[in-house]
Write a protein that holds these residues in place. Sequence first.
Motif, short mmCIF file in Angstrom:
data_model
loop_
_atom_site.label_atom_id
_atom_site.label_comp_id
_atom_site.label_asym_id
_atom_site.label_seq_id
_atom_site.Cartn_x
_atom_site.Cartn_y
_atom_site.Cartn_z
N LEU A 23 0.82 -1.20 0.00
CA LEU A 23 0.00 0.00 0.00
C LEU A 23 0.86 1.26 0.00
O LEU A 23 0.58 2.21 -0.73
N LEU A 24 1.92 1.25 0.79
CA LEU A 24 2.80 2.42 0.86
C LEU A 24 3.49 2.68 -0.47
O LEU A 24 3.52 3.81 -0.97
N PHE A 25 4.03 1.63 -1.09
CA PHE A 25 4.77 1.81 -2.34
C PHE A 25 3.85 2.01 -3.54
O PHE A 25 4.23 2.68 -4.50
N SER A 26 2.63 1.46 -3.50
CA SER A 26 1.71 1.58 -4.63
C SER A 26 0.90 2.86 -4.61
O SER A 26 0.73 3.51 -5.64
N TYR A 27 0.38 3.22 -3.44
CA TYR A 27 -0.54 4.35 -3.34
C TYR A 27 -0.02 5.49 -2.47
O TYR A 27 -0.72 6.48 -2.28
N LYS A 28 1.16 5.32 -1.88
CA LYS A 28 1.76 6.35 -1.01
C LYS A 28 0.89 6.66 0.21
O LYS A 28 0.79 7.79 0.64
N HIS A 29 0.24 5.61 0.75
CA HIS A 29 -0.58 5.75 1.95
C HIS A 29 -0.15 4.72 2.98
O HIS A 29 0.24 3.62 2.63
N THR A 30 -0.26 5.08 4.25
CA THR A 30 0.02 4.12 5.31
C THR A 30 -1.24 3.29 5.57
O THR A 30 -2.36 3.74 5.32
N ALA A 31 -1.05 2.10 6.07
CA ALA A 31 -2.16 1.18 6.30
C ALA A 31 -2.78 1.41 7.67
O ALA A 31 -2.85 0.50 8.49
N GLY A 32 -3.24 2.61 7.92
CA GLY A 32 -3.96 2.92 9.14
C GLY A 32 -5.45 2.75 8.88
O GLY A 32 -6.02 3.47 8.05
N ILE A 33 -6.07 1.83 9.56
CA ILE A 33 -7.45 1.47 9.27
C ILE A 33 -8.40 2.64 9.49
O ILE A 33 -9.30 2.87 8.69
N SER A 34 -8.22 3.40 10.56
CA SER A 34 -9.14 4.53 10.81
C SER A 34 -9.04 5.57 9.71
O SER A 34 -10.04 6.13 9.28
N GLY A 35 -7.85 5.84 9.21
CA GLY A 35 -7.69 6.80 8.13
C GLY A 35 -8.26 6.29 6.82
O GLY A 35 -8.86 7.05 6.04
N ILE A 36 -8.09 5.00 6.56
CA ILE A 36 -8.64 4.41 5.34
C ILE A 36 -10.16 4.46 5.39
O ILE A 36 -10.81 4.86 4.42
N ALA A 37 -10.74 4.07 6.51
CA ALA A 37 -12.20 4.09 6.64
C ALA A 37 -12.74 5.51 6.59
O ALA A 37 -13.76 5.78 5.94
N ALA A 38 -12.08 6.44 7.26
CA ALA A 38 -12.54 7.83 7.25
C ALA A 38 -12.49 8.43 5.85
O ALA A 38 -13.29 9.31 5.52
N GLY A 39 -11.57 7.96 5.02
CA GLY A 39 -11.48 8.45 3.64
C GLY A 39 -12.66 8.05 2.79
O GLY A 39 -12.83 8.56 1.68
N LEU A 40 -13.50 7.15 3.28
CA LEU A 40 -14.70 6.75 2.54
C LEU A 40 -15.91 7.61 2.89
O LEU A 40 -16.96 7.47 2.29
N LEU A 41 -15.75 8.48 3.88
CA LEU A 41 -16.85 9.37 4.25
C LEU A 41 -16.85 10.58 3.31
O LEU A 41 -15.82 10.99 2.81
N PRO A 42 -18.03 11.19 3.11
CA PRO A 42 -18.09 12.37 2.22
C PRO A 42 -17.26 13.51 2.78
O PRO A 42 -17.13 13.63 3.99
N PRO A 43 -16.70 14.36 1.94
CA PRO A 43 -16.73 14.34 0.48
C PRO A 43 -15.76 13.29 -0.05
O PRO A 43 -14.67 13.11 0.50
N TRP A 44 -16.15 12.59 -1.14
CA TRP A 44 -15.34 11.51 -1.68
C TRP A 44 -14.32 12.04 -2.67
O TRP A 44 -14.70 12.58 -3.72
N PRO A 45 -13.04 11.89 -2.36
CA PRO A 45 -12.03 12.30 -3.34
C PRO A 45 -11.95 11.27 -4.47
O PRO A 45 -12.37 10.13 -4.31
N ALA A 46 -11.42 11.69 -5.59
CA ALA A 46 -11.24 10.76 -6.72
C ALA A 46 -10.20 9.71 -6.35
O ALA A 46 -9.31 9.94 -5.53
N GLY A 47 -10.30 8.55 -6.95
CA GLY A 47 -9.32 7.50 -6.73
C GLY A 47 -9.43 6.83 -5.38
O GLY A 47 -8.43 6.53 -4.74
N ASN A 48 -10.64 6.58 -4.94
CA ASN A 48 -10.87 5.99 -3.62
C ASN A 48 -11.11 4.49 -3.66
O ASN A 48 -11.33 3.88 -2.62
N ALA A 49 -11.07 3.88 -4.83
CA ALA A 49 -11.39 2.45 -4.95
C ALA A 49 -10.47 1.58 -4.11
O ALA A 49 -10.89 0.57 -3.55
N TRP A 50 -9.21 1.97 -3.96
CA TRP A 50 -8.27 1.17 -3.17
C TRP A 50 -8.73 1.05 -1.73
O TRP A 50 -8.51 0.02 -1.09
#
Length: 138
Positions: A23-50
Amino acid sequence: MDYPSALAAIVGGSLIGASAALLLFSYKHTAGISGIAAGLLPPWPAGNAWRVWFLAGLIASAPLAKLAGADPVPELQASPALLALAGLLVGYGSRLGGGCTSGHGVCGIARLSPRSLVATLTFMLSAGITVFLIRHWL
């Protein structure tokens, strides 16, 4: 600890580390579950499928482990409502604190982040004190 348990811990830990690195090398994001889940809340940025795929894999892991012969579901002695409330409070607290145990403990410590080291020590100390109080005082 018996051999199958040790092997399961080694394989599981390796898979967690590999997925965090991927995840870090592919999408430049850390695997923090709360941050990943919070990123699914509105407003939805583009490229959220991961985020959806990451959380789907997390949810699917318990049934897949059960199919493989493991018994990953612990016996819980709390009501579903209490578990849901606890989960919401932990999620809110982790976002308020700037990260969760998975983000700080797995990814942050691996990157030698001082902030993650302090956060992880705080999580662990709080957990240890809580277990001690509940088992020996309550």
